[in-house]
Structures are given as C-alpha cells and as structure tokens.
Design a protein around this motif. Structure first.
Motif, short mmCIF file in Angstrom:
data_model
loop_
_atom_site.label_atom_id
_atom_site.label_comp_id
_atom_site.label_asym_id
_atom_site.label_seq_id
_atom_site.Cartn_x
_atom_site.Cartn_y
_atom_site.Cartn_z
N GLY A 108 0.83 -1.19 0.00
CA GLY A 108 0.00 0.00 0.00
C GLY A 108 0.87 1.25 0.00
N THR A 109 0.34 2.33 -0.55
CA THR A 109 0.99 3.63 -0.45
C THR A 109 0.59 4.22 0.90
OG1 THR A 109 0.81 3.93 -2.84
CG2 THR A 109 1.31 5.87 -1.53
N VAL A 110 1.56 4.74 1.64
CA VAL A 110 1.32 5.10 3.03
C VAL A 110 0.40 6.32 3.19
CG1 VAL A 110 3.51 4.11 3.81
CG2 VAL A 110 3.40 6.54 3.18
N GLU A 111 -0.12 6.42 4.40
CA GLU A 111 -1.03 7.51 4.78
C GLU A 111 -0.52 8.88 4.33
OE1 GLU A 111 -2.92 9.36 8.91
OE2 GLU A 111 -1.56 7.64 9.00
N GLY A 112 -1.42 9.64 3.68
CA GLY A 112 -1.08 10.97 3.23
C GLY A 112 -0.56 11.04 1.80
N ASP A 113 -0.33 9.88 1.19
CA ASP A 113 0.25 9.84 -0.16
C ASP A 113 -0.73 9.14 -1.11
OD1 ASP A 113 1.99 9.65 -2.40
OD2 ASP A 113 3.72 9.57 -1.06
N LEU A 114 -1.05 9.80 -2.21
CA LEU A 114 -2.04 9.26 -3.16
C LEU A 114 -1.40 8.72 -4.44
CD1 LEU A 114 -4.75 12.05 -2.79
CD2 LEU A 114 -4.74 9.79 -1.73
N HIS A 115 -0.08 8.67 -4.50
CA HIS A 115 0.58 8.19 -5.71
C HIS A 115 0.52 6.66 -5.80
CE1 HIS A 115 2.30 12.23 -5.17
NE2 HIS A 115 2.35 12.24 -6.49
N VAL A 134 -1.89 -8.59 -2.13
CA VAL A 134 -3.04 -7.92 -1.50
C VAL A 134 -2.73 -6.42 -1.56
CG1 VAL A 134 -4.39 -7.64 0.61
CG2 VAL A 134 -3.45 -9.90 0.02
N ASP A 135 -3.40 -5.73 -2.46
CA ASP A 135 -3.15 -4.30 -2.68
C ASP A 135 -4.15 -3.48 -1.88
OD1 ASP A 135 -2.75 -1.72 -3.60
OD2 ASP A 135 -2.56 -2.30 -5.71
N LEU A 136 -3.65 -2.75 -0.89
CA LEU A 136 -4.53 -1.95 -0.02
C LEU A 136 -4.81 -0.57 -0.58
CD1 LEU A 136 -2.99 -2.86 3.47
CD2 LEU A 136 -4.89 -3.97 2.27
N GLY A 137 -4.17 -0.22 -1.71
CA GLY A 137 -4.44 1.06 -2.34
C GLY A 137 -3.52 2.16 -1.84
N THR A 138 -4.04 3.40 -1.84
CA THR A 138 -3.25 4.56 -1.43
C THR A 138 -3.79 5.15 -0.12
OG1 THR A 138 -4.65 6.09 -2.68
CG2 THR A 138 -2.77 5.14 -3.85
N ALA A 142 -1.83 2.92 9.39
CA ALA A 142 -1.16 1.84 10.10
C ALA A 142 -2.12 0.71 10.47
CB ALA A 142 -0.48 2.38 11.36
N ASP A 143 -3.32 1.07 10.97
CA ASP A 143 -4.24 0.01 11.42
C ASP A 143 -4.74 -0.84 10.25
OD1 ASP A 143 -5.79 2.01 10.33
OD2 ASP A 143 -7.29 2.04 11.92
N GLN A 144 -4.76 -0.27 9.05
CA GLN A 144 -5.17 -1.05 7.88
C GLN A 144 -4.09 -2.08 7.51
OE1 GLN A 144 -6.17 2.92 5.84
NE2 GLN A 144 -7.40 1.48 4.66
N PHE A 145 -2.84 -1.66 7.59
CA PHE A 145 -1.74 -2.61 7.35
C PHE A 145 -1.76 -3.72 8.40
CE2 PHE A 145 0.29 0.87 4.87
CZ PHE A 145 0.65 0.15 3.74
N VAL A 146 -1.94 -3.34 9.66
CA VAL A 146 -1.93 -4.32 10.75
C VAL A 146 -3.09 -5.31 10.58
CG1 VAL A 146 -2.28 -4.63 13.23
CG2 VAL A 146 -0.73 -2.83 12.39
N ALA A 147 -4.26 -4.81 10.24
CA ALA A 147 -5.42 -5.69 10.04
C ALA A 147 -5.16 -6.68 8.90
CB ALA A 147 -6.67 -4.86 9.73
N ALA A 148 -4.54 -6.21 7.83
CA ALA A 148 -4.23 -7.08 6.70
C ALA A 148 -3.20 -8.13 7.09
CB ALA A 148 -3.73 -6.26 5.52
#
Length: 222
Positions: A108-115, A134-138, A142-148
């Motif tokens: 995933g692209t980290v929080e605050g970054d839409l690229h 598993v592509d979490l998007g942009t 942190a909690d989304q990465f941890v949940a995945a």
C-alpha cells in the motif's frame, strides 16, 4: 512445448497482449499472451509451468531491463497488462491449489500519499513472479496494514511513498506493524526512500526498483 512457453515469455517481455493489439509494431498480427496461454492450457501444459517457464521468465527480463534503464514505465505497464491477461486463464488453477503461490505480499501507499504508479508496477511484478498480492491502495493507515497482516498470516508487507513529507508515516507504520506482528518482514520503497532511511526506521528491506524487491522476496522463500 518449450517453444510455446518461450513465445509466452516473449509476449510478456515485449508487451504483446493479444492478436488484436497493435503493440509492439514488429509483432502486429501475431498471437499474444492471451491466445498463447489458452493454447498452452488446451495442449495440456500445466498452469504451473506456464507461470514459471512463461510469465515469470518474461517478467524477470522486463524487470532487469527496467532496472538498467533499457525500458521505461510505459513498456513495463504493457508487459504487466500482457501478464494480467494471461493470468485470467491461470486464476482458476491458483484457486484450486494446483498452482502453488510462493507466499503473500501486502502492499500500500502510506497515509497521506495518493501516488500509485510505483505501487502498481511493484504489485504487477510481484504477482508475475508467483506471489499472491493484496493491494490496499493509497493513503493507507497503520491500522489497515496491521489488520491485513493479521488476516494474512506470514505475509510480507511493502510500504510505498513518493512524497518526502509522507516518509515520516513509513516509520510510524513500520513501528505499528512490528508491535502487532513482531516477526513481520517490512519492505520500503519509493523515489525519496534510501537504504539508510530503511535502517533508521527499522524496516527489513529496501529496493530501488521492482526487480530488487522481487529478488528479496524470492530469497526469503528459496
């Protein structure tokens, strides 16, 4: 039979999607990854062989060329499109378990970054080398990465950033992942990222290009 697999690898390497595709010009009118993959399956070639001796060979060649600046993003995207088209035919074999995936890679692209172009390139290269992605998007927190990570046991995780201002979130997210899943392997990448930065934030791997990440992932399961 190996000639057919070589042709599939060539279609991936040069981005020949199907017979109707005009690109590349020197392969105009020829069957592409779509038709040749279907033909190989019809002739009894296993999906595993098509993946490892066709798609992966082609994607590795593209990855190395990209690293050496012999091809650029548009060509890699064409190769990835050809690979995705071929993968449609192989997906049922992945789902049935006939084709063994090397492991799971969460990105995933980290929080605050839409690229997402860099992230998408990495995703396609990793998938083309036999991994489940598993592509979490942009703008991923942190909690989304941890949940995945908790949903996909033993998965590797990749954090992408293009903006220097969002690199700080890589550190925050890496720490959150390590606290929740202490043995997690975290890879970081993106234009402003360096190996020194990787060491500073406690991540496990850095690669300046998609092929480098693929090689790191493969080294972890070899």
């Amino acid at each position: 039979m190996s000639e057919l697999l070589s042709k599939i690898a060539e279609c991936i390497e040069f981005g020949k999607i199907n017979k109707a595709a005009p690109y590349p010009p020197n392969m105009k009118g020829q069957d592409g990854a779509d038709e040749l993959t279907r033909q190989a399956l019809d002739e009894g070639v296993s999906a595993q062989r098509i993946l490892t001796e066709g798609l992966m060979v082609g994607m590795e060649k593209v990855g190395i060329k990209f690293r050496e600046n012999k091809v650029f993003v548009p060509q890699v995207l064409m190769s990835a499109k050809a690979m995705s088209t071929a993968m449609i035919h192989l997906k049922p074999f992945f789902l049935s378990g006939e084709v063994k995936e090397k492991g799971t890679f969460i990105i995933g692209t980290v929080e605050g970054d839409l690229h997402d172009i860099g992230k998408n390139l990495v995703s396609m290269m990793v998938e083309g080398n036999g991994w489940k992605v598993v592509d979490l998007g942009t703008d991923v927190k942190a909690d989304q990465f941890v949940a995945a990570m908790k949903e996909h046991q033993n998965a590797f995780v990749g954090l992408s950033a293009l903006l220097t201002t969002t690199m700080v979130n890589m550190e925050k997210i890496t720490k959150a992942i390590k606290e929740a899943v202490p043995d997690a392997k975290v890879a970081v990448g993106g234009a402003p990222v360096t190996d020194d930065f990787r060491k500073r934030i406690g991540a496990d791997a850095y690669a300046p290009d998609p092929q480098g990440l693929v090689e790191y992932l493969n080294s972890q399961v070899a």
